[in-house]
Scaffold this motif. Structure first.
Motif, PDB file in Angstrom:
ATOM      1  N   ASP A 224      27.637  46.847  43.685  1.00  0.00           N
ATOM      2  CA  ASP A 224      26.886  46.019  42.750  1.00  0.00           C
ATOM      3  C   ASP A 224      27.773  44.969  42.084  1.00  0.00           C
ATOM      4  N   ARG A 225      28.894  44.617  42.743  1.00  0.00           N
ATOM      5  CA  ARG A 225      29.836  43.654  42.176  1.00  0.00           C
ATOM      6  C   ARG A 225      30.004  42.461  43.104  1.00  0.00           C
ATOM      7  N   PHE A 226      30.264  41.306  42.504  1.00  0.00           N
ATOM      8  CA  PHE A 226      30.595  40.096  43.231  1.00  0.00           C
ATOM      9  C   PHE A 226      32.101  39.866  43.122  1.00  0.00           C
ATOM     10  N   LEU A 227      32.762  39.681  44.264  1.00  0.00           N
ATOM     11  CA  LEU A 227      34.196  39.489  44.314  1.00  0.00           C
ATOM     12  C   LEU A 227      34.489  38.032  44.665  1.00  0.00           C
ATOM     13  N   LEU A 228      35.056  37.292  43.717  1.00  0.00           N
ATOM     14  CA  LEU A 228      35.412  35.901  43.914  1.00  0.00           C
ATOM     15  C   LEU A 228      36.921  35.817  44.111  1.00  0.00           C
ATOM     16  N   PRO A 229      37.403  35.235  45.205  1.00  0.00           N
ATOM     17  CA  PRO A 229      38.844  35.148  45.408  1.00  0.00           C
ATOM     18  C   PRO A 229      39.482  34.252  44.347  1.00  0.00           C
ATOM     19  N   SER A 230      40.688  34.626  43.935  1.00  0.00           N
ATOM     20  CA  SER A 230      41.371  33.848  42.900  1.00  0.00           C
ATOM     21  C   SER A 230      41.626  32.421  43.351  1.00  0.00           C
ATOM     22  N   GLU A 231      41.878  32.225  44.655  1.00  0.00           N
ATOM     23  CA  GLU A 231      42.133  30.873  45.145  1.00  0.00           C
ATOM     24  C   GLU A 231      40.936  29.953  44.953  1.00  0.00           C
ATOM     25  N   LEU A 232      39.730  30.543  44.883  1.00  0.00           N
ATOM     26  CA  LEU A 232      38.537  29.737  44.659  1.00  0.00           C
ATOM     27  C   LEU A 232      38.473  29.222  43.222  1.00  0.00           C
ATOM     28  N   LEU A 233      39.089  29.945  42.300  1.00  0.00           N
ATOM     29  CA  LEU A 233      38.983  29.604  40.883  1.00  0.00           C
ATOM     30  C   LEU A 233      40.268  29.025  40.307  1.00  0.00           C
ATOM     31  N   PHE A 234      41.434  29.546  40.748  1.00  0.00           N
ATOM     32  CA  PHE A 234      42.691  29.182  40.112  1.00  0.00           C
ATOM     33  C   PHE A 234      43.726  28.775  41.156  1.00  0.00           C
ATOM     34  N   ALA A 235      44.705  28.006  40.695  1.00  0.00           N
ATOM     35  CA  ALA A 235      45.874  27.729  41.511  1.00  0.00           C
ATOM     36  C   ALA A 235      46.814  28.924  41.452  1.00  0.00           C
ATOM     37  N   SER A 236      47.795  28.982  42.358  1.00  0.00           N
ATOM     38  CA  SER A 236      48.711  30.109  42.416  1.00  0.00           C
ATOM     39  C   SER A 236      49.500  30.226  41.112  1.00  0.00           C
ATOM     40  N   GLY A 237      49.504  31.443  40.534  1.00  0.00           N
ATOM     41  CA  GLY A 237      50.248  31.707  39.315  1.00  0.00           C
ATOM     42  C   GLY A 237      49.684  31.032  38.081  1.00  0.00           C
ATOM     43  N   THR A 277      45.159  41.171  40.546  1.00  0.00           N
ATOM     44  CA  THR A 277      46.194  40.419  41.255  1.00  0.00           C
ATOM     45  C   THR A 277      46.654  41.219  42.466  1.00  0.00           C
ATOM     46  N   ASP A 278      47.557  40.628  43.258  1.00  0.00           N
ATOM     47  CA  ASP A 278      48.146  41.361  44.379  1.00  0.00           C
ATOM     48  C   ASP A 278      49.378  42.114  43.905  1.00  0.00           C
ATOM     49  N   ARG A 279      50.114  42.689  44.871  1.00  0.00           N
ATOM     50  CA  ARG A 279      51.264  43.520  44.528  1.00  0.00           C
ATOM     51  C   ARG A 279      52.521  42.715  44.207  1.00  0.00           C
ATOM     52  N   ILE A 280      52.530  41.455  44.529  1.00  0.00           N
ATOM     53  CA  ILE A 280      53.731  40.655  44.305  1.00  0.00           C
ATOM     54  C   ILE A 280      53.917  40.468  42.807  1.00  0.00           C
ATOM     55  N   PRO A 281      55.067  40.894  42.235  1.00  0.00           N
ATOM     56  CA  PRO A 281      55.260  40.791  40.781  1.00  0.00           C
ATOM     57  C   PRO A 281      55.443  39.340  40.348  1.00  0.00           C
ATOM     58  N   ILE A 282      55.082  39.072  39.103  1.00  0.00           N
ATOM     59  CA  ILE A 282      55.254  37.759  38.507  1.00  0.00           C
ATOM     60  C   ILE A 282      56.003  37.929  37.189  1.00  0.00           C
ATOM     61  N   THR A 331      50.071  42.555  54.049  1.00  0.00           N
ATOM     62  CA  THR A 331      49.828  41.384  54.889  1.00  0.00           C
ATOM     63  C   THR A 331      49.211  40.265  54.060  1.00  0.00           C
ATOM     64  N   PRO A 332      49.337  39.022  54.489  1.00  0.00           N
ATOM     65  CA  PRO A 332      48.740  37.912  53.719  1.00  0.00           C
ATOM     66  C   PRO A 332      47.237  38.107  53.488  1.00  0.00           C
ATOM     67  N   ALA A 333      46.541  38.642  54.509  1.00  0.00           N
ATOM     68  CA  ALA A 333      45.097  38.843  54.340  1.00  0.00           C
ATOM     69  C   ALA A 333      44.807  39.900  53.276  1.00  0.00           C
ATOM     70  N   ALA A 334      45.593  41.007  53.279  1.00  0.00           N
ATOM     71  CA  ALA A 334      45.374  42.055  52.273  1.00  0.00           C
ATOM     72  C   ALA A 334      45.696  41.559  50.877  1.00  0.00           C
ATOM     73  N   LEU A 335      46.795  40.822  50.747  1.00  0.00           N
ATOM     74  CA  LEU A 335      47.157  40.278  49.438  1.00  0.00           C
ATOM     75  C   LEU A 335      46.091  39.324  48.919  1.00  0.00           C
ATOM     76  N   GLN A 336      45.519  38.527  49.827  1.00  0.00           N
ATOM     77  CA  GLN A 336      44.479  37.578  49.406  1.00  0.00           C
ATOM     78  C   GLN A 336      43.224  38.306  48.943  1.00  0.00           C
ATOM     79  N   GLU A 337      42.858  39.400  49.619  1.00  0.00           N
ATOM     80  CA  GLU A 337      41.674  40.155  49.189  1.00  0.00           C
ATOM     81  C   GLU A 337      41.871  40.778  47.805  1.00  0.00           C
ATOM     82  N   ASN A 338      43.087  41.194  47.519  1.00  0.00           N
ATOM     83  CA  ASN A 338      43.344  41.840  46.238  1.00  0.00           C
ATOM     84  C   ASN A 338      43.407  40.857  45.089  1.00  0.00           C
ATOM     85  N   ARG A 339      43.687  39.586  45.333  1.00  0.00           N
ATOM     86  CA  ARG A 339      43.666  38.568  44.272  1.00  0.00           C
ATOM     87  C   ARG A 339      42.217  38.138  44.090  1.00  0.00           C
TER      88      ARG A 339
END
Length: 348
Positions: A224-237, A277-282, A331-339
């Motif tokens: 029952d949730r909508f998942l919007l990728p972060s790249e659609l809304l925000f720039a990296s970081g 966010t993904d697993r990459i620390p900031i 993987t890049p695809a997994a990281l993108q899904e998690n953001r």
């Protein structure tokens, strides 16, 4: 000239048909409007009656809770009083036993003194006076014992009265608990109806938003949730909304505002915005960790929707960092899904 008159007569005779058709159409529209108004009035009256019944039951539940608290306090006070009476009764019994022992000792002593007096047979007047004093002492002790016995009987009577009062109090408490259980059952029924109403609005919101956002393949639906990728809304970081993201949020706000108009004001609902966010620390001056970044992005979405007239008291923002992934691996695809930004219409 004859042909001209015929054409003129033919043209003039067409209008009554149009007028009849327009009249019938107007009457149909008015009839449909009347049906709509009557149905809305009936629905509003039904909701008002349910709200009034819910408020009355809540008030009754509060009163019963207060009465139950008072009854429990009274029961505790009676039990405390009974404990005091029992202790006093025990003390009286102990005192009675002590007096009896003292009386028995006095009698033994008197008998010994009498025997000694008879054996010596001297100074009979003084001995008689002593005996009279001893008899007076025995009478005084007997009077005290009688008074204590009366007090013990009175205490026993009070104890029986307190026991009867406690039994009656327990019966009244059971009746109050049964009534409270019935009220709770009715209240749970009304709450279940409220939850069903919210689920209907959730379903409507979900269906309309799914159809509206179906054109964007990047937006996913999970449960029952909508998942919007972060790249659609925000720039990296970054936590600043981009133009494309604002356009998608405009669609969301439009659907939500349409649904909100039909939701009763007393129905508790919220729009939950979760940042992930993904697993990459900031580690930047602005965002020391992924927690701050995910929270800031969720807050940015909430603030933008508030600017589009979505009620602020009906939204909540939460940041989960990298701790709730939807895809395993690095993987890049997994990281993108998690953001992602998750949006859900739920109850408070």
């Amino acid at each position: 000239m004859i042909g001209s008159r015929r054409r003129s007569r033919s043209t003039t005779n067409v209008w009554p048909g149009y007028v009849d058709a327009l009249s019938a159409l107007l009457m149909l529209v008015i009839f449909m409007l009347l049906i709509y108004v009557v149905s809305q009035l009936f629905l509003a009256q039904t909701l008002s009656d349910r709200n009034s019944e819910l408020a009355r039951l809540n008030l009754r539940l509060s009163e019963l809770s207060q009465l139950l608290g008072l009854e429990q306090n009274t029961t505790a006070a009676l039990e405390q009083q009974m404990l005091i009476v029992q202790n006093s009764f025990s003390d009286s019994l102990a005192e009675n036993e002590d007096l009896e022992q003292r009386l028995e000792a006095s009698r033994d002593q008197l008998m010994r003194q009498t025997a000694d007096a008879e054996a010596r047979a001297e100074n009979l007047a003084g001995m008689n006076q002593k005996l009279e004093n001893k008899d007076e002492l025995s009478n005084s002790q007997q009077t005290m014992i009688m008074r204590l016995s009366n007090q013990i009987a009175s205490l026993q009577n009070q104890l029986r009265q307190i026991t009867a009062a406690l039994r009656l109090q327990k019966e009244m408490t059971v009746d109050k608990e049964d009534e409270l259980e019935n009220v709770s059952r009715r209240l749970n029924t009304l709450l279940a109806e409220r939850i069903n109403q919210l689920e209907q609005y959730q379903s409507e919101f979900f269906s309309r938003l799914r159809d509206l956002l179906a054109a964007n393949k990047n937006i996913r639906i999970v449960g029952d949730r909508f998942l919007l990728p972060s790249e659609l809304l925000f720039a990296s970081g970054s936590a600043l909304l981009g133009a494309e993201g604002k356009r998608e949020l405009d669609k969301l706000a439009g659907v939500l505002l349409d649904v909100v108009e039909t939701i009763p004001a007393d129905l508790e609902w919220i729009l939950r915005i979760d940042g992930h966010t993904d697993r990459i620390p900031i580690n930047t001056p602005q965002f020391p960790s992924n927690w701050e970044l995910s929270t800031a992005r969720a807050v940015a979405v909430v603030r933008y929707l508030a600017d589009q007239s979505v009620p602020q008291n009906r939204m909540v923002a939460a940041g989960f960092g990298e701790f709730f992934p939807v895809a395993d691996g690095t993987t890049p695809a997994a990281l993108q899904e998690n953001r992602r930004i998750e949006i859900k219409l739920t109850d408070r």
